[in-house]
Every structure is written in C-alpha cells, then in structure tokens.
Design a protein around this motif. Structure first.
Motif, mmCIF file in Angstrom:
data_model
loop_
_atom_site.group_PDB
_atom_site.id
_atom_site.type_symbol
_atom_site.label_atom_id
_atom_site.label_comp_id
_atom_site.label_asym_id
_atom_site.label_seq_id
_atom_site.Cartn_x
_atom_site.Cartn_y
_atom_site.Cartn_z
ATOM 1 N N LEU A 184 0.296 13.309 -2.683
ATOM 2 C CA LEU A 184 -0.122 14.721 -2.725
ATOM 3 C C LEU A 184 -1.572 14.872 -3.203
ATOM 4 O O LEU A 184 -1.952 15.924 -3.718
ATOM 5 N N LYS A 185 -2.385 13.825 -3.011
ATOM 6 C CA LYS A 185 -3.774 13.928 -3.453
ATOM 7 C C LYS A 185 -4.657 14.620 -2.430
ATOM 8 O O LYS A 185 -5.872 14.712 -2.621
ATOM 9 N N GLY A 186 -4.082 15.126 -1.365
ATOM 10 C CA GLY A 186 -4.884 15.900 -0.415
ATOM 11 C C GLY A 186 -5.431 17.160 -1.068
ATOM 12 O O GLY A 186 -4.753 17.768 -1.894
ATOM 13 N N SER B 133 -10.299 4.978 5.751
ATOM 14 C CA SER B 133 -9.298 4.319 4.913
ATOM 15 C C SER B 133 -7.949 4.386 5.653
ATOM 16 O O SER B 133 -7.607 5.444 6.167
ATOM 17 N N HIS B 134 -7.162 3.368 5.734
ATOM 18 C CA HIS B 134 -7.386 1.981 5.368
ATOM 19 C C HIS B 134 -7.267 1.113 6.613
ATOM 20 O O HIS B 134 -6.638 0.072 6.599
ATOM 21 N N TYR B 135 -7.892 1.632 7.683
ATOM 22 C CA TYR B 135 -7.821 0.963 9.002
ATOM 23 C C TYR B 135 -8.753 1.744 9.927
ATOM 24 O O TYR B 135 -9.071 2.907 9.659
ATOM 25 N N LEU C 115 -16.143 1.788 -5.370
ATOM 26 C CA LEU C 115 -15.117 1.774 -6.415
ATOM 27 C C LEU C 115 -14.114 2.899 -6.197
ATOM 28 O O LEU C 115 -14.501 4.043 -5.913
ATOM 29 N N ASN C 116 -12.831 2.580 -6.365
ATOM 30 C CA ASN C 116 -11.765 3.585 -6.352
ATOM 31 C C ASN C 116 -11.375 3.837 -7.809
ATOM 32 O O ASN C 116 -11.012 2.907 -8.515
ATOM 33 N N ARG C 117 -11.451 5.091 -8.250
ATOM 34 C CA ARG C 117 -11.303 5.371 -9.678
ATOM 35 C C ARG C 117 -10.319 6.504 -9.979
ATOM 36 O O ARG C 117 -10.402 7.569 -9.354
ATOM 37 N N TYR C 118 -9.411 6.259 -10.926
ATOM 38 C CA TYR C 118 -8.386 7.262 -11.259
ATOM 39 C C TYR C 118 -8.255 7.507 -12.759
ATOM 40 O O TYR C 118 -7.157 7.745 -13.255
ATOM 41 N N PHE C 119 -9.380 7.458 -13.498
ATOM 42 C CA PHE C 119 -9.326 7.824 -14.924
ATOM 43 C C PHE C 119 -8.922 9.292 -15.005
ATOM 44 O O PHE C 119 -9.436 10.128 -14.271
ATOM 45 N N ASP D 17 -2.722 15.696 2.259
ATOM 46 C CA ASP D 17 -1.513 14.990 1.835
ATOM 47 C C ASP D 17 -1.044 14.123 2.998
ATOM 48 O O ASP D 17 -1.226 14.487 4.161
ATOM 49 N N PHE D 18 -0.436 12.987 2.661
ATOM 50 C CA PHE D 18 0.012 12.113 3.746
ATOM 51 C C PHE D 18 1.319 11.445 3.369
ATOM 52 O O PHE D 18 1.656 11.307 2.190
ATOM 53 N N LYS D 19 2.031 11.042 4.399
ATOM 54 C CA LYS D 19 3.357 10.446 4.209
ATOM 55 C C LYS D 19 3.228 9.044 3.626
ATOM 56 O O LYS D 19 2.344 8.279 4.009
ATOM 57 N N TRP E 132 -5.865 10.061 -14.459
ATOM 58 C CA TRP E 132 -4.626 10.145 -13.675
ATOM 59 C C TRP E 132 -3.723 8.962 -13.989
ATOM 60 O O TRP E 132 -2.824 9.076 -14.816
ATOM 61 N N TYR E 133 -3.985 7.781 -13.375
ATOM 62 C CA TYR E 133 -3.148 6.620 -13.676
ATOM 63 C C TYR E 133 -3.415 6.106 -15.094
ATOM 64 O O TYR E 133 -2.553 5.516 -15.727
ATOM 65 N N THR E 134 -4.662 6.267 -15.556
ATOM 66 C CA THR E 134 -4.946 6.023 -16.968
ATOM 67 C C THR E 134 -5.427 7.351 -17.548
ATOM 68 O O THR E 134 -5.839 8.229 -16.791
ATOM 69 N N VAL F 201 -13.647 12.025 -2.095
ATOM 70 C CA VAL F 201 -12.404 12.455 -2.742
ATOM 71 C C VAL F 201 -11.218 11.809 -2.020
ATOM 72 O O VAL F 201 -11.201 11.696 -0.788
ATOM 73 N N TRP F 202 -10.250 11.374 -2.797
ATOM 74 C CA TRP F 202 -8.986 10.909 -2.225
ATOM 75 C C TRP F 202 -7.995 12.036 -2.363
ATOM 76 O O TRP F 202 -7.649 12.377 -3.483
ATOM 77 N N ASN F 203 -7.592 12.727 -1.354
ATOM 78 C CA ASN F 203 -7.698 12.469 0.067
ATOM 79 C C ASN F 203 -8.020 13.793 0.744
ATOM 80 O O ASN F 203 -7.831 14.832 0.152
ATOM 81 N N PHE G 28 0.893 -1.177 0.000
ATOM 82 C CA PHE G 28 0.000 0.000 0.000
ATOM 83 C C PHE G 28 0.914 1.204 0.000
ATOM 84 O O PHE G 28 2.135 1.041 0.194
ATOM 85 N N ASP G 29 0.393 2.425 -0.209
ATOM 86 C CA ASP G 29 1.343 3.540 -0.314
ATOM 87 C C ASP G 29 1.570 4.322 0.975
ATOM 88 O O ASP G 29 2.564 5.010 1.114
ATOM 89 N N PHE G 30 0.634 4.224 1.947
ATOM 90 C CA PHE G 30 0.836 5.042 3.150
ATOM 91 C C PHE G 30 1.996 4.496 3.984
ATOM 92 O O PHE G 30 2.304 3.308 3.936
HETATM 93 C C1 GCB Z 1 -5.601 3.743 -4.256
HETATM 94 C C2 GCB Z 1 -5.412 3.305 -2.844
HETATM 95 C C3 GCB Z 1 -4.881 4.432 -1.974
HETATM 96 C C4 GCB Z 1 -3.780 5.189 -2.700
HETATM 97 C C5 GCB Z 1 -4.379 5.790 -3.963
HETATM 98 C C6 GCB Z 1 -3.344 6.554 -4.794
HETATM 99 O O1 GCB Z 1 -6.322 3.161 -5.006
HETATM 100 O O2 GCB Z 1 -6.578 2.756 -2.290
HETATM 101 O O3 GCB Z 1 -4.417 3.878 -0.770
HETATM 102 O O4 GCB Z 1 -3.215 6.187 -1.908
HETATM 103 O O5 GCB Z 1 -4.902 4.784 -4.759
HETATM 104 O O6 GCB Z 1 -3.202 7.743 -4.628
HETATM 105 O O7 GCB Z 1 -2.681 5.908 -5.613
#
Ligand code: GCB
Length: 588
Positions: free
Chosen positions: A560-562, A341-343, A457-461, A545-547, A463-465, A540-542, A167-169
């Motif tokens: 930096l998605k804060g 998220s995520h605990y 659903l977590n969606r990043y159209f 911003d978080f470490k 951004w990642y795509t 919205v994610w997030n 995970f990224d956190f």
């Molecule tokens: C996700 C994860 C979240 C990440 C986020 C991201 O799908 O659930 O933990 O921080 O994407 O920014 O990549």
C-alpha cells in the motif's frame, strides 16, 4: 532456440506486422502431462484467455498457480508473405516459454519482461497455421528473479511469502505483451544502433546499421525534424555500415523539450529501395561528473517514482490506457522520472517515455539476488542474458539515462563482487554511453557499489526501522546519506522511500498506515533530500498500490505504498507531493 530481439516490428512499404493479440485457447496442466501427450502439436481447447495478460486474475481458481499452462491460437498467413523473412516475436512471457508452430518446436526462452523471437519462415503454411506456447512460472533458487530460497538456519523467525518469492510483488504468469508475426524482405536491415553527442549547437548522430548477409547494396540514412533534413549514403559490401550525421542548430532532447527526429534507414540496389526502417531519435548526452548527473551538460534532479506493471484483472499484462494514465498521473504530480522497478517495462510504455520526456532508470529483472554457491553460475548466466536483451531493446532510447543491474541484491556476501564486476563490464562493453548503477538496501560496504557510476539507495527509516518515529527517521536518513556520500564520492539517488497507507484511514497525530503518516513521511524525506547537493534524485516508492504475494506485512494482498491506489485514485500524499514538486519546478 530463441534469438535476441531488437528493432520493434513495424509496417511500412517493405515490412508488415500481424498482431496475434486476442482470445487464445488455454488450459492449465497441473500434472505436467502436456509435453508427453504432444500438446505442442495442438490440444483440445478448454477455455478462452486474453492475450496479452496474466492468467492469475482472469480465473479465480488460478491466483497462486504458477504453471505449467498451455496457450494456442490459429491464424491465416497474410497474402504476399511467401518468400519473405518472417519472424515470430514475443514482447514478454513470464517466466519460461516453449513454442511450437504447426507442430514444429521452435525453441524456448527463459525470463520475463524482455522480448525474444524465432525464425518462423520454414514452418509457415499458406492458409491456416497453429501456434502453441507452453508457459511455466515456477519459483526456483536458480532462476532470476530467484524464489523458494532455502531458509537461512541462522534466522530464528523465518518469514515466508505465498507464493514463495524473494521479492514482494506478485509473481504474475502468462503471455504479458503482444505476440506478433512480422515479415521483412529476405535481404533486410536487422539492427540500428544510435549514439548521439553534442558539440555546442551541433548534434552528432552516429548510426551503426546491421543487415542480413547479402549482395552489395547502398545504405541511406536521413534525419528529419525541427526544420532540418540531413542524409548520408554509403555503399555496403559487408553486413554493417557506420554512418555519422550532423545536425547544425540541433534541437536537443530533454525532459523540458523532448525533441525527436525521425531517423530513416533504407537499403537499395540499382536505385530501388528494398528495405526501410524508421526510428525516433533524441539527441542528448548523459554524464556523471563529481556529485552531479548531467543531461546535455546541465545538472538534473530526478523526481519521480518506483513503479510496477500491475493492474486489476490484467495483472502484469500490457494495458495501454493504464500506461497513458500513469504518465498523466506522474505529470500531474510534477514527476520527471521513474525507475522500471524491478524489471524492464513494455516497449509500448518506453516509447511514451521518449515522447513525453521522462528520464528512466532502466532495470533488469534481477531482483532479490542472493549469492550462495548453489546455482550462482546459472543466475549469473541469466543476468548476462538479461543485460544483452535489455541493451539490445532499449539502447536507442533517449529516455533511458541509466542502466540498473539489480534491485537489492544480498551483496554484502563475498561472491557478489565478482558477479557485479562481470555484469558491469558486460554492460559497459555493450553500451559505453550510459552510466550503470544498482539499487541497494545496504547501509554500508556494499560490495557491488565499486561497480556503480552513481549510488542508488532504497531507504525506509521511519517505517521498517524507527516505526512511528518520523523525526528519528528523518535524522537517520540525513546521517546515512552523508555517510554513503562520504564513502563513495558519487552522486546519490534515493530510489525508494515511502510508507504504506490504507486509503481512507486517517489519524491525527499521524500513525502508521494512515494517509497522514504517509504524507508526513514523504514530505520529511523530500525536505531532507532537497537539501543535499549530492542527491541527484528522489523516487517515491510507489506510484500506485500493487498486488503482492501474501505475507504478514501486506494487507489485502497488497503493498500500500502507492501515492495512488491500485485503481489510480490519489491519496493525501499525492496531493502533498504535487505541492512540493510543482513548487520546486517553478523555482528551477
Ligand atoms: C524494497 C523493495 C521493494 C518493496 C519495498 C517495500 O526495498 O525494493 O520491492 O516493495 O521495499 O515496500 O517493502
């Protein structure tokens, strides 16, 4: 061993809490010598550390160190505690805790973010006592969340993090929430389980009271508030009582009016009350009907955020002013909801959600699950334990409207189906009153969705795509959501969407990583989501911003998605969201 903790400790005429937060003795144990050297009975102090807090940002050489490390503190047993039932309770330790009291090994607990407790009475001394805790947060594939997952040989450009999380956190370690010792009478209330229903203007409050085994007693329950006071009494020979209280003209709990009643439970014998415990109760219902999520029979749309417990220096430790600040920021933006998220988040933070009327998706620590055979049984056992601990802790909270079993499990794999069938069944058996879900990254055919009352659903159209191509991203989002809805016929919550923005970085036209791009992306998503009648929520994610662990995509060791920075300053997107959500509120 450790035991499941439910009722939050309190002080009243029958009970007392001693909070052990403060500066403890601390030492790292990179060679893992402490166990053999008997540090459980006490060790030579090396330096002070703050409890609660993560150790990683308190000491500059320890950022990536995941343990083992040792904590110890001394305390004086309060006057009047001899002969009491005394328990030692930890709010959260990441990840593994082993505990000694006056040299006696009380036991261990695996998994962060959830409380656990021990019977301390047999080991306590009058005068000074010594408490020692060994903490270890290594990442391993058979832990949950898993880490150091064996690389997939089919992956020709394997991407790794440091530390090697799934995970990224950032995998912060330490004693993250208060450690308390609390005394109750030996003959005590051990649990209360509250379920509420609405029948027209009448509120029904069903309470199950559990107590330690003991002689016959009388249990009295009362509910007070909003001009009403009702009470019921039953005589009790066994260890549980079920009592129903009725509130005519009830003031229901809702996000607009988070009305709480005070539920007071008392045990007495011969007219003398010997134990009591009070709990705030919100009378509300949650149901899923067709495409809608209903609170008190009315459709509700969640507007809010995915978040993290993350703050400079304290790491994942409880920082009460940051808890208050985050609620204030969410309010300011016009949010009514968030996901843990995520605990699971601190009990202190959850108390405020009940008081302030936030609708919470309460998530277990099961992030980044994978379903290779190796270690699968162990991961399932841990997930089962987390569900038990989470429901025991949060079952009475009106703010909690949904249980989330996991975030982004790799659940297209065949093993996932049985795994989630079991977890869903367990959750429903422990709490039949709340819908159950999980947050998925998959587009289709998620094995686990069969066991979800609604789809997250977590969606990043965009951004990642579709990077840099917002319009294409919005179009794809729209199609994707329609397809998910057509496939599952359940309400959909988009539990993540967003873009990284480096604060102060601007461009026109908007380009990735600028504040403009983030603001445009979030606005476009909100427009699409508001148009879909089956979309019951937008997170919205997030929030901030978080470490993160270090990796090529994370600038400055941060996600930096804060819409606020890590130190809680707004980016352009926060202002934009505020216009959207506050305007929508006015229309409602
Ligand atoms: C996700 C994860 C979240 C990440 C986020 C991201 O799908 O659930 O933990 O921080 O994407 O920014 O990549």
């Amino acid at each position: 061993g450790s035991q499941i903790a439910s009722l939050y400790p309190c002080s009243n005429a029958s009970r007392q809490v001693l909070n052990l937060s403060g500066f403890w003795d601390f030492r790292f144990d990179p060679g893992d010598a402490g166990l053999d050297a008997g540090w459980g009975a006490g060790f030579a102090p090396q330096r002070p550390i703050a409890v609660p807090a993560s150790w990683n940002e308190q000491f500059e050489e320890a950022l990536d160190y995941l343990g083992p490390a040792w904590y110890q503190t001394r305390f004086i047993l309060p006057w009047g505690w001899s002969g009491k039932r005394v328990r030692l309770r930890f709010g959260s330790v990441n990840y593994l805790a082993a505990v000694w009291l006056n040299g006696a090994h009380l036991g261990e607990h695996e998994g962060g973010h959830l409380p656990f407790e021990f019977d301390a009475a047999p080991y306590l001394r009058a005068g000074e006592n010594l408490l020692v805790v060994r903490v270890e947060g290594e990442l391993a594939p058979d832990r949950v969340p898993p880490g150091r997952i064996p690389p997939d040989p089919r992956d020709d450009f394997p991407h790794r993090n440091h530390p090697d999380t799934s995970f990224d956190f950032f995998p912060f370690c330490g004693i993250h929430r208060p450690v308390v010792l609390y005394a109750t009478p030996r003959d005590a209330i051990t649990d209360l389980t509250v379920r509420t229903e609405l029948e027209g203007t009448t509120g029904l409050v069903r309470v199950r009271l559990d107590r330690t085994p003991g002689d016959g007693a009388t249990a009295r329950l009362s509910l007070k508030g909003h001009g009403a006071e009702v009470a019921e009494e039953v005589s009790l020979s066994g260890e549980t009582a079920e009592i129903e209280l009725t509130l005519p003209d009830v003031a229901p709990w809702s996000p607009e009016a988070p009305n709480l009643y005070e539920l007071a439970a008392e045990l007495s014998r011969g007219g003398e009350v010997f134990d009591r415990y009070s709990l705030p109760v919100g009378v509300r219902t949650v149901t899923v009907e067709g495409d809608a999520l209903l609170i008190n029979g009315e459709p509700v749309k969640l507007r809010g955020f995915g978040r993290h417990e993350d703050f400079p220096v304290a790491g994942r430790g409880l920082v009460p002013p940051a808890v208050v600040k985050d609620y204030a920021l969410m309010r300011w933006v016009g949010a009514n909801s968030f996901r843990t998220s995520h605990y699971p988040y601190s009990e202190e933070a959850m108390d405020l959600a009940d008081r302030l009327g936030f609708l919470v998706i309460d998530e277990t620590p099961a992030v980044g699950l994978f379903f290779a055979e190796e270690g699968l049984g162990r991961r399932l056992q841990l997930c089962r334990q987390y569900v038990r601990e989470l429901v025991a802790r949060d079952k009475n909270r009106p703010a909690v409207i949904l249980w989330s079993l996991a975030n982004e499990p790799h659940s297209k794999r065949p093993g996932a189906k049985e795994f989630f069938r079991e977890l869903y069944g367990l959750t429903k058996s422990l709490d039949p009153t709340r819908p159950v879900t999980l947050a998925s990254m998959h587009e289709e055919a998620d094995e686990a969705f069969e066991f979800c009352d609604l789809i997250c659903l977590n969606r990043y159209f965009g951004w990642y795509t579709e990077p840099g191509m917002l319009e294409e991203g919005f179009a794809r989002l729209s199609e994707d959501l329609d397809a998910a809805h057509a496939r599952y016929h359940k309400p959909v919550i988009v539990t993540e969407f967003g873009a990284d923005a480096l604060p102060g970085c601007h461009s026109h036209p908007p380009e990735m990583f600028t504040e403009e791009y983030q603001a445009e992306m979030i606005s476009g998503y909100v427009r699409v989501l508001e148009e879909k009648p089956y979309v019951a929520g937008q997170h919205v994610w997030n929030l901030c911003d978080f470490k993160t662990a270090q990796e090529a995509r994370r600038v400055g060791g941060m996600n930096l998605k804060g819409v606020f920075t890590r130190d809680r300053r707004p980016k352009l997107a926060a202002h934009r969201l505020r216009q959207f959500w506050n305007a929508r509120h006015d229309e409602d």
